[in-house]
Motif scaffolding. Structure first.
Motif, PDB file in Angstrom:
ATOM      1  N   VAL A 177      -1.090  15.219  -9.351  1.00  0.00           N
ATOM      2  CA  VAL A 177      -1.897  14.143  -9.507  1.00  0.00           C
ATOM      3  C   VAL A 177      -1.087  12.925  -9.155  1.00  0.00           C
ATOM      4  CG1 VAL A 177      -3.652  12.554 -10.748  1.00  0.00           C
ATOM      5  CG2 VAL A 177      -3.868  15.135 -10.883  1.00  0.00           C
ATOM      6  N   LEU A 178      -0.849  12.235  -8.154  1.00  0.00           N
ATOM      7  CA  LEU A 178      -0.209  11.095  -7.781  1.00  0.00           C
ATOM      8  C   LEU A 178      -0.852   9.782  -7.995  1.00  0.00           C
ATOM      9  CD1 LEU A 178       1.168  12.671  -4.462  1.00  0.00           C
ATOM     10  CD2 LEU A 178       1.931  13.216  -6.926  1.00  0.00           C
ATOM     11  N   PRO A 179      -0.281   8.860  -9.006  1.00  0.00           N
ATOM     12  CA  PRO A 179      -1.025   7.814  -9.274  1.00  0.00           C
ATOM     13  C   PRO A 179      -0.550   6.803  -7.920  1.00  0.00           C
ATOM     14  CG  PRO A 179       0.641   8.274 -11.098  1.00  0.00           C
ATOM     15  CD  PRO A 179       0.878   9.139  -9.798  1.00  0.00           C
ATOM     16  N   PHE A 180      -1.730   5.962  -7.517  1.00  0.00           N
ATOM     17  CA  PHE A 180      -1.445   5.037  -6.472  1.00  0.00           C
ATOM     18  C   PHE A 180      -0.382   3.879  -6.759  1.00  0.00           C
ATOM     19  CE2 PHE A 180      -2.912   0.766  -4.850  1.00  0.00           C
ATOM     20  CZ  PHE A 180      -2.915   0.990  -3.573  1.00  0.00           C
ATOM     21  N   HIS A 181       0.560   3.361  -5.814  1.00  0.00           N
ATOM     22  CA  HIS A 181       1.061   2.235  -6.284  1.00  0.00           C
ATOM     23  C   HIS A 181       1.010   1.401  -5.012  1.00  0.00           C
ATOM     24  CE1 HIS A 181       4.018   4.075  -3.136  1.00  0.00           C
ATOM     25  NE2 HIS A 181       4.119   5.212  -3.990  1.00  0.00           N
ATOM     26  N   GLN A 182       1.830   0.270  -4.827  1.00  0.00           N
ATOM     27  CA  GLN A 182       1.677  -0.812  -3.697  1.00  0.00           C
ATOM     28  C   GLN A 182       3.034  -0.890  -3.064  1.00  0.00           C
ATOM     29  OE1 GLN A 182      -0.337  -2.694  -2.553  1.00  0.00           O
ATOM     30  NE2 GLN A 182      -2.155  -2.615  -4.218  1.00  0.00           N
ATOM     31  N   MET A 183       3.800   0.220  -3.147  1.00  0.00           N
ATOM     32  CA  MET A 183       5.202   0.079  -2.582  1.00  0.00           C
ATOM     33  C   MET A 183       4.882   0.168  -0.995  1.00  0.00           C
ATOM     34  SD  MET A 183       7.298   2.633  -4.770  1.00  0.00           S
ATOM     35  CE  MET A 183       8.834   2.602  -3.923  1.00  0.00           C
ATOM     36  N   ALA A 184       3.529   0.042  -0.293  1.00  0.00           N
ATOM     37  CA  ALA A 184       3.652   0.303   1.261  1.00  0.00           C
ATOM     38  C   ALA A 184       3.390  -1.041   1.734  1.00  0.00           C
ATOM     39  CB  ALA A 184       2.998   1.521   1.783  1.00  0.00           C
ATOM     40  N   ARG A 185       2.765  -2.051   0.665  1.00  0.00           N
ATOM     41  CA  ARG A 185       2.114  -3.337   1.127  1.00  0.00           C
ATOM     42  C   ARG A 185       3.060  -3.920   2.135  1.00  0.00           C
ATOM     43  NH1 ARG A 185      -0.099  -6.736  -3.588  1.00  0.00           N
ATOM     44  NH2 ARG A 185       2.259  -6.550  -4.236  1.00  0.00           N
ATOM     45  N   ASP A 186       4.252  -4.203   1.807  1.00  0.00           N
ATOM     46  CA  ASP A 186       5.220  -4.965   2.650  1.00  0.00           C
ATOM     47  C   ASP A 186       5.192  -4.263   4.295  1.00  0.00           C
ATOM     48  OD1 ASP A 186       5.327  -6.846   0.850  1.00  0.00           O
ATOM     49  OD2 ASP A 186       7.382  -6.296   0.395  1.00  0.00           O
ATOM     50  N   LYS A 187       5.313  -3.005   4.046  1.00  0.00           N
ATOM     51  CA  LYS A 187       5.426  -2.303   5.381  1.00  0.00           C
ATOM     52  C   LYS A 187       4.170  -2.430   6.287  1.00  0.00           C
ATOM     53  CE  LYS A 187       7.512   1.683   5.375  1.00  0.00           C
ATOM     54  NZ  LYS A 187       7.856   3.186   4.950  1.00  0.00           N
ATOM     55  N   TRP A 188       2.877  -2.584   5.800  1.00  0.00           N
ATOM     56  CA  TRP A 188       1.763  -2.654   6.425  1.00  0.00           C
ATOM     57  C   TRP A 188       1.942  -4.359   7.020  1.00  0.00           C
ATOM     58  CZ3 TRP A 188      -3.231  -0.275   6.970  1.00  0.00           C
ATOM     59  CH2 TRP A 188      -3.150   1.170   6.393  1.00  0.00           C
TER      60      TRP A 188
END
Length: 287
Positions: A241-252
């Motif tokens: 179960v992998l908790p969502f995070h915001q690490m991709a926001r800048d890449k988008w």
């Protein structure tokens, strides 16, 4: 890596797609030759690679991210792997030469090679050739996939696959289509086929508040994982179960894409553990 697999709630020391192809040969071929070699599986479109531990399967692993994906996951951590044309041409023999360099590390740690993405089954001929070569080297092999293109995985390919990391991104068709833009049914068919073939599976589920955390949704995903296990007990070795995070926001943002989950918080530790308990209640080993 699959659009989904890089959503691991991991410290910065773990890999992130986008590290490039440093040290790996790329092929100098024109467009027509590239297409011909891709059809035979001698060449693949590769985004990047990393050597990592405790991610994407057991032991220390050479994780290779292939370019191209048919899904458009709202939380995709690797949006720069979605288009196959954006990858670099890499010959299977050159990739396997790098695999051979790390055989000692793989043997010592119980590791091996993991093919991720993007979606690895967008390039089945290349994947099959690399998996066959890795098995000939005595190296453990893993496919990291959404399963949406599971029909592209031949039985011969699966015979060369020791483990599949199978992302089940939602529990019903409506939510799955909301998350990915595609249908859930092919993933579930692929999961059952893996069990029938005796291929070990680690199920992955990304917990996104307001999107995949509804109790009914979680229960359905747990039921799907249990159904795969029921086909052949011992198939589903674990559920992550992998908790969502915001690490991709800048890449988008860098890619000029609209990131719909910019204001979505990560789930709490308590909420994540509660979801893990739902899977455990189905008799599944869960992390």
């Amino acid at each position: 890596m699959t659009a989904g697999p890089a959503t691991l709630d991991a410290p910065s020391s773990r890999r992130r797609a986008g590290a490039g192809l440093r040290g790996m040969e790329t092929a100098d071929v024109d467009r027509d030759e590239r297409l011909a070699l891709m059809r035979t599986g001698e060449l693949g479109s590769v985004h990047s690679w990393e050597l990592v531990t405790a991610v994407d399967g057991p032991g220390t692993r050479l994780t290779v991210f292939l370019s191209g994906c048919p899904l458009r996951c709202l939380y995709c951590h690797n949006p720069d792997t979605l288009a196959m044309k954006d990858g670099e041409p890499v010959l299977a023999e050159d990739l396997l030469a790098r695999v051979a360099r790390y055989r000692g590390i793989f043997a010592a740690t119980g590791g091996g090679i993991t093919l991720s993405g993007g979606e690895v089954l967008m390039q089945p001929a290349f994947a099959a050739r690399v998996l066959r070569g890795a098995k000939e080297l005595g190296v453990h092999t893993t496919l990291d996939t959404s399963g949406f293109l599971g029909a592209n995985a031949t039985d011969a390919m699966l015979d060369d696959t020791d483990l599949v990391l199978l992302d089940i991104k939602a529990g019903d068709e409506e939510t799955y289509r909301r998350v990915t833009g595609r249908s859930l049914a092919p993933t579930l068919r692929f999961g059952r086929h893996l069990a029938e073939r005796g291929v070990r599976v680690w199920v992955r589920f990304v917990l996104v508040p307001g999107l995949t955390d509804d109790p009914r949704q979680v229960g359905l995903v747990a039921d799907h994982a249990a159904a795969i296990e029921a086909v052949r007990p011992g198939t589903v070795e674990r559920v992550e179960v992998l908790p969502f995070h915001q690490m991709a926001r800048d890449k988008w943002a860098e890619l000029g894409r609209t990131y719909e989950l910019a204001d979505t918080p990560p789930p709490t530790a308590a909420a994540t553990e509660a979801v893990r308990e739902v899977f455990r209640s189905r008799g599944l080993t869960t992390y």
